[in-house]
Design a protein around this motif. Sequence first.
Motif, short mmCIF file in Angstrom:
data_model
loop_
_atom_site.label_atom_id
_atom_site.label_comp_id
_atom_site.label_asym_id
_atom_site.label_seq_id
_atom_site.Cartn_x
_atom_site.Cartn_y
_atom_site.Cartn_z
N UNK A 31 19.84 -81.19 -7.13
CA UNK A 31 19.07 -79.97 -7.26
C UNK A 31 17.82 -79.98 -6.39
N UNK A 32 17.34 -81.18 -6.09
CA UNK A 32 16.13 -81.29 -5.27
C UNK A 32 16.29 -80.69 -3.88
N UNK A 33 17.52 -80.52 -3.43
CA UNK A 33 17.77 -79.96 -2.09
C UNK A 33 18.25 -78.51 -2.16
N UNK A 34 18.06 -77.87 -3.32
CA UNK A 34 18.56 -76.50 -3.52
C UNK A 34 17.48 -75.43 -3.38
N UNK A 35 16.43 -75.72 -2.63
CA UNK A 35 15.42 -74.71 -2.35
C UNK A 35 14.30 -74.59 -3.37
N UNK A 36 14.08 -75.64 -4.16
CA UNK A 36 13.00 -75.63 -5.13
C UNK A 36 11.66 -75.90 -4.45
N UNK A 37 10.66 -75.05 -4.72
CA UNK A 37 9.30 -75.33 -4.27
C UNK A 37 8.62 -76.21 -5.31
N UNK A 38 7.85 -77.19 -4.83
CA UNK A 38 7.15 -78.09 -5.74
C UNK A 38 5.65 -78.03 -5.50
N UNK A 39 4.87 -78.58 -6.41
CA UNK A 39 3.42 -78.52 -6.28
C UNK A 39 2.91 -79.40 -5.15
N UNK A 40 3.71 -80.40 -4.75
CA UNK A 40 3.28 -81.28 -3.67
C UNK A 40 2.30 -82.33 -4.14
N UNK A 41 1.65 -82.97 -3.21
CA UNK A 41 0.72 -84.06 -3.53
C UNK A 41 -0.55 -83.50 -4.16
N UNK A 42 -0.88 -83.98 -5.33
CA UNK A 42 -2.13 -83.61 -5.99
C UNK A 42 -3.12 -84.75 -5.77
N UNK A 43 -4.26 -84.49 -5.13
CA UNK A 43 -5.22 -85.56 -4.85
C UNK A 43 -5.64 -86.29 -6.13
N UNK A 44 -5.68 -87.60 -6.05
CA UNK A 44 -6.12 -88.37 -7.20
C UNK A 44 -7.64 -88.49 -7.19
N UNK A 45 -8.20 -88.83 -8.34
CA UNK A 45 -9.64 -89.02 -8.44
C UNK A 45 -10.32 -87.92 -9.24
N UNK A 46 -11.53 -88.21 -9.63
CA UNK A 46 -12.32 -87.26 -10.40
C UNK A 46 -13.02 -86.27 -9.47
N UNK A 47 -13.40 -85.11 -9.96
CA UNK A 47 -14.06 -84.13 -9.09
C UNK A 47 -15.43 -84.60 -8.63
N UNK A 48 -15.82 -84.13 -7.46
CA UNK A 48 -17.17 -84.40 -6.96
C UNK A 48 -18.13 -83.43 -7.63
#
Length: 412
Positions: free
Chosen positions: A234-251
């Motif tokens: 299913x991963x190759x069936x055109x699903x959009x994903x959130x992608x890389x979410x930066x790690x760490x606490x907010x500045x």
Amino acid sequence: MLLFMNNHISFKEKLYRYIPAVKWLSDYSLKLFSNDAVAGLTLAAYAIPVSLAYATLAGLPPQYGVYGYLIGGAFYAMLGTGKQLAIGPTSAISLIIGVTLASLSNGDVQRWIDLASLSALLFAGMSVLAYILRLSSIINFISETVLVGFKAGAAITIGLTQLPKLFGVAGGGESFFSRLTTLSGQLSGTNMYVLAFGIVAILLFLAGDKFISGKPYVIFVVALSVLVITFTPLGSMGFKTVGVIPSGLPEFRLPNLNLVDIGSILPLAFACFLLAYIESVSAAKTLAQKNGYDIDARQELLALGVANLATSLGQGYPVSGGLSQSAVNDKAGAKTPIALIIASLFIGVCLLFLTSLLKNLPTVILAAIVLVAIRGLFDIKEMKRLFKVNPFDFAIAMIALVSVIIFGILQG
């Protein structure tokens, strides 16, 4: 001696009034902590995927929704009078932020982030000013009838923004009708895999809400969806994903301030303030009545103000107490706001070490979360009651509903 005792009592009463945490912490116990710990972990497991979804609704990178729960809840815990109230982004406020800033930011993501945190800062100023001027009675001047229509209109508007993700199409348009027209023209290109995946997710969320309400079922559906997209075809069936979410606490920093931006954002901040205060106090009173204590409506102004000030400094956008997340917190066994602090700590750990696990989270799951969450905005029972008991009030509610759809959620 008597004078000293009277002064001491007076000081304690003032301390309890201004910092409610001092009062309930004096009676805190290990048993209460065990209840709060379970509730805090449950709330965090619920809040992380929900806040990711709401951030996309606000047009922001996903992590900025999580910042609201991370920071807002911890600061509300010190000053708020709602023991089960959970503080974070809500669907209506997220949509207002998204549709308003789309035109003001000109597609610049960093400017979008700055304006969103500036709106939280202005919200904080309004809330604290209302506290100083003792304006907590404003909640009594907001018609419940109008709110019924407004929330229903907001639910319909929010739902339409999520349908393109559910059908696996691009979507588009700035107004309700342009979005509807654009979506209608794209339905022939529906990705059936995405649609089926989304419908199954919605059914699982509805089943969880009905049969295991108060449990962190949302995080399990999210985890399952990530595993399916990662390890199956299913991963190759055109699903959009959130992608890389930066790690760490907010500045932590002050939002960029200039008079032009402040003037542009003031109506947005005021709308967020009104919505947040009404929703927070309503949710807090509902849970307080159930658990046998009282809410100080004026103190809630200060607590919301400080929570939004802290959230703004952490680059978040306006936060509020919502009934859905608060119900999760209550049903999970929260006894005091320590549950919010535990939730914040767990969310902080996730931001530091676990964000990479969400890389393959399909955006259709976030749409499903929002579509299920907005059910609480559409009060069919109350509309039926108004129609039978008071047709004039029903007409007012419908005018409010239609106004939101035609003119937009902020103008409505």
